[in-house]
Design a protein around this motif. Structure first.
Motif, PDB file in Angstrom:
ATOM      1  N   PRO A  45      24.648  -7.311  19.009  1.00  0.00           N
ATOM      2  CA  PRO A  45      23.439  -8.153  18.230  1.00  0.00           C
ATOM      3  C   PRO A  45      22.133  -7.653  18.009  1.00  0.00           C
ATOM      4  N   ARG A  46      22.275  -7.496  16.947  1.00  0.00           N
ATOM      5  CA  ARG A  46      20.324  -7.569  16.333  1.00  0.00           C
ATOM      6  C   ARG A  46      19.365  -8.501  15.726  1.00  0.00           C
ATOM      7  N   ARG A  47      18.690  -8.193  14.975  1.00  0.00           N
ATOM      8  CA  ARG A  47      17.907  -8.656  13.415  1.00  0.00           C
ATOM      9  C   ARG A  47      18.510  -7.894  12.807  1.00  0.00           C
ATOM     10  N   HIS A  48      17.829  -6.325  13.105  1.00  0.00           N
ATOM     11  CA  HIS A  48      18.087  -5.261  12.282  1.00  0.00           C
ATOM     12  C   HIS A  48      18.795  -4.236  12.453  1.00  0.00           C
ATOM     13  N   CYS A  49      18.861  -3.325  11.480  1.00  0.00           N
ATOM     14  CA  CYS A  49      20.077  -2.292  11.639  1.00  0.00           C
ATOM     15  C   CYS A  49      19.477  -1.337  12.322  1.00  0.00           C
TER      16      CYS A  49
END
Ligand SMILES: [Zn+2]
Length: 141
Positions: A45-49
């Motif tokens: 999981p991350r904030r950006h693609c």
């Protein structure tokens, strides 16, 4: 002889990027992200693609089915959390939805001979002490 197992190292909250993932594990849901702009599957999981950089990501739930990509067998681990496990398999599993997760392959008699690259596996949840999270391990499907 009974042994009191020392818990595995646990995530510490607040953890903005991965906390939704961990909260879902409590309900035995294996979640991943997908970019709404370019459809790339994003994991961990991350904030950006990871492809286009967009922050327009959505959470999805995996069916928990996949195949062993690769693995190694840990014969001895002196860490108190793992010491009593005996030999165990650490590996990468490719989920059918298109993401790869590092995990343990469990539910086999002998990890050195019974785990194979490409073998089909399904998620097996290991609830953690305290009930806050569960760990997605994998066993033969
Ligand atoms: Zn994208």
């Amino acid at each position: 002889m009974t042994t009191q197992r020392v818990p595995r190292p646990q995530p510490r909250f607040p953890e903005p990027d991965t906390e939704p993932f961990w909260k879902a594990t409590k309900d035995h849901k294996l979640t991943y992200q997908k970019c709404n702009d370019c459809n790339t599957v994003v994991f961990y999981p991350r904030r950006h693609c990871t492809k286009c950089g967009s922050a327009n990501l959505a959470w999805h739930t995996s069916k928990g089915l996949g195949a062993v990509y690769t693995f190694s067998v840990v014969v001895q681990n002196r860490n108190p959390s793992f010491r009593d496990l005996g030999a165990y398999a650490v590996g990468y599993v490719d989920l059918d939805e298109g993401f790869r997760i590092m995990t343990n392959v469990v539910g086999v008699k002998n990890p050195s001979t019974d785990v194979k690259c490409g073998m089909r596996v399904k998620v097996k949840w290991e609830d953690q002490p305290g009930g806050e999270i569960s760990l997605p391990l994998f066993e033969p499907a």
